[in-house]
Design an enzyme around this catalytic site. Structure first.
Site, PDB file in Angstrom:
ATOM      1  CB  VAL A  95      -0.937   0.018   1.234  1.00 41.32           C
ATOM      2  CG1 VAL A  95      -1.820   1.265   1.206  1.00 41.32           C
ATOM      3  CG2 VAL A  95      -1.796  -1.240   1.272  1.00 41.32           C
ATOM      4  CG  HIS A  99       1.886   1.236   5.895  1.00 40.96           C
ATOM      5  ND1 HIS A  99       1.871   1.510   4.548  1.00 40.96           N
ATOM      6  CD2 HIS A  99       2.187  -0.071   6.019  1.00 40.96           C
ATOM      7  CE1 HIS A  99       2.149   0.408   3.882  1.00 40.96           C
ATOM      8  NE2 HIS A  99       2.366  -0.575   4.751  1.00 40.96           N
ATOM      9  CG  HIS A 101       3.740  -3.149   9.242  1.00 37.74           C
ATOM     10  ND1 HIS A 101       2.715  -3.968   8.842  1.00 37.74           N
ATOM     11  CD2 HIS A 101       4.252  -2.621   8.106  1.00 37.74           C
ATOM     12  CE1 HIS A 101       2.609  -3.938   7.519  1.00 37.74           C
ATOM     13  NE2 HIS A 101       3.538  -3.139   7.049  1.00 37.74           N
TER      14      HIS A 101
HETATM   15  P1  AMP Z   1       2.955  -3.273   3.371  1.00 37.46           P
HETATM   16  O1  AMP Z   1       3.344  -4.594   2.774  1.00 37.46           O
HETATM   17  O2  AMP Z   1       3.989  -2.745   4.310  1.00 37.46           O
HETATM   18  O3  AMP Z   1       2.543  -2.272   2.316  1.00 37.46           O
HETATM   19  O4  AMP Z   1       1.694  -3.575   4.284  1.00 37.46           O
HETATM   20  C1  AMP Z   1       0.381  -3.311   3.918  1.00 37.46           C
HETATM   21  C2  AMP Z   1      -0.486  -3.864   5.015  1.00 37.46           C
HETATM   22  O5  AMP Z   1      -1.769  -3.283   4.899  1.00 37.46           O
HETATM   23  C3  AMP Z   1      -0.674  -5.382   4.959  1.00 37.46           C
HETATM   24  O6  AMP Z   1      -0.233  -5.945   6.193  1.00 37.46           O
HETATM   25  C4  AMP Z   1      -2.176  -5.545   4.758  1.00 37.46           C
HETATM   26  O7  AMP Z   1      -2.706  -6.660   5.444  1.00 37.46           O
HETATM   27  C5  AMP Z   1      -2.714  -4.230   5.298  1.00 37.46           C
HETATM   28  N1  AMP Z   1      -3.984  -3.792   4.766  1.00 37.46           N
HETATM   29  C6  AMP Z   1      -4.342  -3.671   3.458  1.00 37.46           C
HETATM   30  N2  AMP Z   1      -5.594  -3.194   3.341  1.00 37.46           N
HETATM   31  C7  AMP Z   1      -6.039  -2.993   4.611  1.00 37.46           C
HETATM   32  C8  AMP Z   1      -7.272  -2.509   5.170  1.00 37.46           C
HETATM   33  N3  AMP Z   1      -8.288  -2.142   4.387  1.00 37.46           N
HETATM   34  N4  AMP Z   1      -7.370  -2.442   6.497  1.00 37.46           N
HETATM   35  C9  AMP Z   1      -6.364  -2.816   7.314  1.00 37.46           C
HETATM   36  N5  AMP Z   1      -5.176  -3.277   6.841  1.00 37.46           N
HETATM   37  C10 AMP Z   1      -5.024  -3.378   5.516  1.00 37.46           C
END
Ligand code: AMP
Length: 115
Positions: A95, A99, A101
């Site tokens: 995404v 962000h 984690h």
């Molecule tokens: P990254 O790989 O660091 O971009 O992590 C993206 C994270 O966003 C993943 O752990 C997904 O499970 C999480 N994610 C994607 N869509 C949503 C959503 N609508 N609500 C909560 N988490 C999400």
């Protein structure tokens, strides 16, 4: 183009929000990789760490203050937790709204898997 995370910030999409203020929003990851898995994001849409500017420094520092607050709320502050930010392809960023984690609630093991 706006990401799903911006829609969560402005209330267009549902998420389990655990903290929000005028700069930062924190919500539970939809696909948790640990018993506690929270995403802490700037309300402002910054695609990746590569797009950060000096003007963002104060606001991004606030991510850490919120991480501390959320860790206390989730009762993992003493047991410990991991903060992680992915950037681009080799880190599997999915995404493109920066962000942090927050993982916790179990022993998390070594930082990277060996190949
Ligand atoms: P990254 O790989 O660091 O971009 O992590 C993206 C994270 O966003 C993943 O752990 C997904 O499970 C999480 N994610 C994607 N869509 C949503 C959503 N609508 N609500 C909560 N988490 C999400």
């Amino acid at each position: 183009m706006s990401t799903i995370f911006s829609k969560i910030v402005n209330g267009e999409s549902h998420a389990d929000i655990v903290y929000q203020d005028d700069r930062v929003t924190a919500f539970r990851d939809i696909n948790p990789q640990a018993p506690v898995h929270i995403l802490i994001i700037p309300n402002k849409e910054i695609p990746t760490v590569n797009d950060v500017t000096e003007a963002d420094e104060q606001m991004l520092g606030h991510l850490f203050t919120v991480a501390k607050i959320v860790a206390e709320q989730e009762n993992v502050d003493e047991s410990g937790y991991r903060l992680l930010i992915n950037c681009n392809r080799d880190a599997n960023q999915e995404v493109f709204h920066l962000h942090m984690h927050l993982f916790g609630g179990q022993a998390l093991g070594p930082m990277l898997m060996r190949r």
